[in-house]
Motif scaffolding. Sequence first.
Motif, PDB file in Angstrom:
ATOM      1  N   PHE A 105      68.868  75.710 -17.983  1.00 47.69           N
ATOM      2  CA  PHE A 105      70.164  75.527 -17.331  1.00 47.69           C
ATOM      3  C   PHE A 105      70.042  74.574 -16.146  1.00 47.69           C
ATOM      4  CE2 PHE A 105      72.853  77.077 -13.743  1.00 47.69           C
ATOM      5  CZ  PHE A 105      74.049  76.550 -14.188  1.00 47.69           C
ATOM      6  N   VAL A 106      68.914  74.604 -15.452  1.00 42.04           N
ATOM      7  CA  VAL A 106      68.704  73.697 -14.323  1.00 42.04           C
ATOM      8  C   VAL A 106      68.884  72.251 -14.769  1.00 42.04           C
ATOM      9  CG1 VAL A 106      66.964  72.778 -12.737  1.00 42.04           C
ATOM     10  CG2 VAL A 106      67.238  75.248 -12.985  1.00 42.04           C
ATOM     11  N   HIS A 107      68.389  71.927 -15.972  1.00 41.21           N
ATOM     12  CA  HIS A 107      68.524  70.555 -16.481  1.00 41.21           C
ATOM     13  C   HIS A 107      69.987  70.213 -16.767  1.00 41.21           C
ATOM     14  CE1 HIS A 107      64.237  69.837 -16.799  1.00 41.21           C
ATOM     15  NE2 HIS A 107      64.095  71.000 -17.416  1.00 41.21           N
ATOM     16  N   ALA A 108      70.748  71.201 -17.230  1.00 37.50           N
ATOM     17  CA  ALA A 108      72.175  70.960 -17.497  1.00 37.50           C
ATOM     18  C   ALA A 108      72.945  70.772 -16.191  1.00 37.50           C
ATOM     19  CB  ALA A 108      72.754  72.112 -18.311  1.00 37.50           C
ATOM     20  N   SER A 109      72.724  71.668 -15.229  1.00 33.20           N
ATOM     21  CA  SER A 109      73.454  71.576 -13.958  1.00 33.20           C
ATOM     22  C   SER A 109      73.029  70.349 -13.158  1.00 33.20           C
ATOM     23  CB  SER A 109      73.245  72.847 -13.133  1.00 33.20           C
ATOM     24  OG  SER A 109      71.887  73.039 -12.823  1.00 33.20           O
ATOM     25  N   ALA A 110      71.780  69.872 -13.392  1.00 38.43           N
ATOM     26  CA  ALA A 110      71.300  68.691 -12.666  1.00 38.43           C
ATOM     27  C   ALA A 110      72.086  67.441 -13.029  1.00 38.43           C
ATOM     28  CB  ALA A 110      69.817  68.468 -12.948  1.00 38.43           C
ATOM     29  N   ILE A 111      72.772  67.461 -14.166  1.00 39.71           N
ATOM     30  CA  ILE A 111      73.567  66.296 -14.556  1.00 39.71           C
ATOM     31  C   ILE A 111      74.646  66.031 -13.517  1.00 39.71           C
ATOM     32  CG2 ILE A 111      75.146  65.358 -16.302  1.00 39.71           C
ATOM     33  CD1 ILE A 111      73.572  66.940 -18.395  1.00 39.71           C
ATOM     34  N   GLN A 112      75.221  67.094 -12.950  1.00 38.98           N
ATOM     35  CA  GLN A 112      76.234  66.901 -11.911  1.00 38.98           C
ATOM     36  C   GLN A 112      75.652  66.179 -10.704  1.00 38.98           C
ATOM     37  OE1 GLN A 112      77.853  71.023 -11.585  1.00 38.98           O
ATOM     38  NE2 GLN A 112      79.796  70.047 -12.070  1.00 38.98           N
ATOM     39  N   THR A 113      74.432  66.558 -10.320  1.00 41.11           N
ATOM     40  CA  THR A 113      73.761  65.890  -9.201  1.00 41.11           C
ATOM     41  C   THR A 113      73.490  64.430  -9.535  1.00 41.11           C
ATOM     42  OG1 THR A 113      72.691  67.969  -8.577  1.00 41.11           O
ATOM     43  CG2 THR A 113      71.745  65.941  -7.689  1.00 41.11           C
ATOM     44  N   ILE A 142      74.165  73.839 -27.177  1.00 43.05           N
ATOM     45  CA  ILE A 142      75.193  72.795 -27.200  1.00 43.05           C
ATOM     46  C   ILE A 142      74.829  71.669 -26.235  1.00 43.05           C
ATOM     47  CG2 ILE A 142      77.632  72.310 -26.741  1.00 43.05           C
ATOM     48  CD1 ILE A 142      78.224  75.219 -27.499  1.00 43.05           C
ATOM     49  N   TRP A 143      74.164  72.016 -25.118  1.00 43.23           N
ATOM     50  CA  TRP A 143      73.870  71.048 -24.064  1.00 43.23           C
ATOM     51  C   TRP A 143      72.623  70.213 -24.323  1.00 43.23           C
ATOM     52  CZ3 TRP A 143      76.524  69.972 -19.471  1.00 43.23           C
ATOM     53  CH2 TRP A 143      77.683  70.730 -19.273  1.00 43.23           C
ATOM     54  N   ASP A 144      71.804  70.607 -25.289  1.00 45.63           N
ATOM     55  CA  ASP A 144      70.529  69.922 -25.493  1.00 45.63           C
ATOM     56  C   ASP A 144      70.686  68.415 -25.667  1.00 45.63           C
ATOM     57  OD1 ASP A 144      68.993  72.170 -25.199  1.00 45.63           O
ATOM     58  OD2 ASP A 144      68.780  72.568 -27.342  1.00 45.63           O
ATOM     59  N   GLU A 145      71.702  68.011 -26.438  1.00 44.87           N
ATOM     60  CA  GLU A 145      71.868  66.582 -26.731  1.00 44.87           C
ATOM     61  C   GLU A 145      72.169  65.769 -25.482  1.00 44.87           C
ATOM     62  OE1 GLU A 145      76.144  65.715 -28.308  1.00 44.87           O
ATOM     63  OE2 GLU A 145      75.556  67.626 -29.209  1.00 44.87           O
ATOM     64  N   VAL A 146      72.996  66.319 -24.581  1.00 46.01           N
ATOM     65  CA  VAL A 146      73.377  65.544 -23.394  1.00 46.01           C
ATOM     66  C   VAL A 146      72.308  65.619 -22.309  1.00 46.01           C
ATOM     67  CG1 VAL A 146      74.659  67.333 -22.112  1.00 46.01           C
ATOM     68  CG2 VAL A 146      75.382  64.943 -21.973  1.00 46.01           C
ATOM     69  N   ILE A 147      71.521  66.689 -22.287  1.00 48.02           N
ATOM     70  CA  ILE A 147      70.420  66.771 -21.324  1.00 48.02           C
ATOM     71  C   ILE A 147      69.455  65.611 -21.541  1.00 48.02           C
ATOM     72  CG2 ILE A 147      68.346  68.091 -20.724  1.00 48.02           C
ATOM     73  CD1 ILE A 147      69.995  70.640 -21.099  1.00 48.02           C
ATOM     74  N   GLU A 148      69.146  65.324 -22.802  1.00 48.51           N
ATOM     75  CA  GLU A 148      68.202  64.256 -23.113  1.00 48.51           C
ATOM     76  C   GLU A 148      68.757  62.881 -22.732  1.00 48.51           C
ATOM     77  OE1 GLU A 148      65.174  64.989 -23.931  1.00 48.51           O
ATOM     78  OE2 GLU A 148      65.771  67.097 -23.929  1.00 48.51           O
ATOM     79  N   ILE A 149      70.059  62.723 -22.806  1.00 51.44           N
ATOM     80  CA  ILE A 149      70.687  61.437 -22.489  1.00 51.44           C
ATOM     81  C   ILE A 149      70.397  61.024 -21.049  1.00 51.44           C
ATOM     82  CG2 ILE A 149      72.947  60.347 -22.070  1.00 51.44           C
ATOM     83  CD1 ILE A 149      73.971  61.821 -24.556  1.00 51.44           C
ATOM     84  N   TRP A 150      70.282  62.039 -20.153  1.00 51.17           N
ATOM     85  CA  TRP A 150      70.132  61.737 -18.730  1.00 51.17           C
ATOM     86  C   TRP A 150      68.686  61.591 -18.279  1.00 51.17           C
ATOM     87  CZ3 TRP A 150      73.570  59.865 -15.512  1.00 51.17           C
ATOM     88  CH2 TRP A 150      74.913  59.932 -15.898  1.00 51.17           C
ATOM     89  N   GLU A 207      82.601  71.125 -14.523  1.00 52.68           N
ATOM     90  CA  GLU A 207      82.559  72.276 -13.616  1.00 52.68           C
ATOM     91  C   GLU A 207      82.820  73.618 -14.303  1.00 52.68           C
ATOM     92  OE1 GLU A 207      85.186  71.300 -10.440  1.00 52.68           O
ATOM     93  OE2 GLU A 207      83.801  69.844  -9.536  1.00 52.68           O
ATOM     94  N   PRO A 208      83.846  73.763 -15.159  1.00 55.05           N
ATOM     95  CA  PRO A 208      84.085  75.082 -15.780  1.00 55.05           C
ATOM     96  C   PRO A 208      82.926  75.596 -16.627  1.00 55.05           C
ATOM     97  CG  PRO A 208      86.050  73.728 -15.917  1.00 55.05           C
ATOM     98  CD  PRO A 208      84.950  72.824 -15.447  1.00 55.05           C
ATOM     99  N   PRO A 209      82.348  74.800 -17.551  1.00 53.37           N
ATOM    100  CA  PRO A 209      81.227  75.340 -18.330  1.00 53.37           C
ATOM    101  C   PRO A 209      79.993  75.637 -17.485  1.00 53.37           C
ATOM    102  CG  PRO A 209      81.573  73.004 -18.830  1.00 53.37           C
ATOM    103  CD  PRO A 209      82.753  73.458 -18.048  1.00 53.37           C
ATOM    104  N   ILE A 210      79.748  74.855 -16.424  1.00 57.89           N
ATOM    105  CA  ILE A 210      78.618  75.135 -15.546  1.00 57.89           C
ATOM    106  C   ILE A 210      78.850  76.446 -14.803  1.00 57.89           C
ATOM    107  CG2 ILE A 210      77.397  74.368 -13.485  1.00 57.89           C
ATOM    108  CD1 ILE A 210      76.571  72.867 -15.975  1.00 57.89           C
ATOM    109  N   ARG A 211      80.074  76.682 -14.348  1.00 59.70           N
ATOM    110  CA  ARG A 211      80.400  77.956 -13.687  1.00 59.70           C
ATOM    111  C   ARG A 211      80.219  79.124 -14.637  1.00 59.70           C
ATOM    112  NH1 ARG A 211      84.935  75.285 -11.412  1.00 59.70           N
ATOM    113  NH2 ARG A 211      86.270  76.288 -12.969  1.00 59.70           N
TER     114      ARG A 211
END
Length: 318
Positions: free
Chosen positions: A195-203, A277-285, A230-234
């Motif tokens: 989850f840290v990798h997903a939320s780090a996208i906002q940063t 669901i987030w795996d694909e976008v985590i790698e993009i960043w 913001e909603p899915p991260i919350r």
Amino acid sequence: MTATEQEQEQALDPSTHFAFEHKIFKVNGAHFRLTGQDRIPALRVRVGELEASIPLESLCTEFGIDEDSQDGKLLDTVRKGLNYVKDIRPGDTIPRELLDGSASWSIEEKHRERAKNRLMVQIAQWVAGTSIANPDESEIQAELAKPETKERIQKGISEIAQKLKLGEERKQEVLDLVDRVGRELAYIEALRDRFVHASAIQTKLVQVIALHRGDRQFTAEVQRVRTLMEPPIRDFSFIFDQVDGQTGEILTVLKSYDKQINFIREMRDELHKKIMIWDEVIEIWNIDLSTRSKGIREAVQSTYRFVAYNFPQAQDWM
């Protein structure tokens, strides 16, 4: 399919494997995935250069598969199984979540150690009558390094054995219970890391805004992506808070062991389903953010498409 492969397939047990019989499931490359914005389970097969997708709801009708047959029952298992794995291929093992409740994916030793250490600190805090709300790893290590913490852990194990009406001499049984709870919570720790990798996208999006200061149109687009995220991260944070809140008092957890294990597994599966669901976008960043580049703009556009597709809201931003 070779004779050996046919023999292996025939030997599969449909109670533990996706041992389909109909020839449609033997088409090369056939697999099941969730498709579309509604994430409908479907069979996907290659047709020439294209990939066809057949929703499971119509599969039985189109290919004359009786819902009460072995294939029909396995298709129902596929529907459930896609909550735990990204795709399923004929011959795969049925996810362990459906067989015995355990997880079908692996974790690292550091997650097991972190979960166990967190529980040890809880025992020490219970004895001392103190509490650290959701301590991070550095706080946990600092607590465990204190001599008084080690003494409190030993005292706490003895007192918990008495509270559980086991008797002080049966401390090992308490340690075994704590170890089993820790093994379950280790999966939560692994998901917390992911989850840290997903939320780090906002940063990272904030970094992009700073890097493109002066480009008002692009920075406005980036801010809109942050808003959609913001909603899915919350939602993630809320589930982690639920787990931490319900498993934060060690004696309560051990007194209702079976109930707590079921709760942890339920939350584990919910978090894992969302994280997949987030795996694909985590790698993009995983890109360089030190200078402006075409890759950054592509990552922003891909992230917008990702959040707009998977987490649609009333207002379209871009």
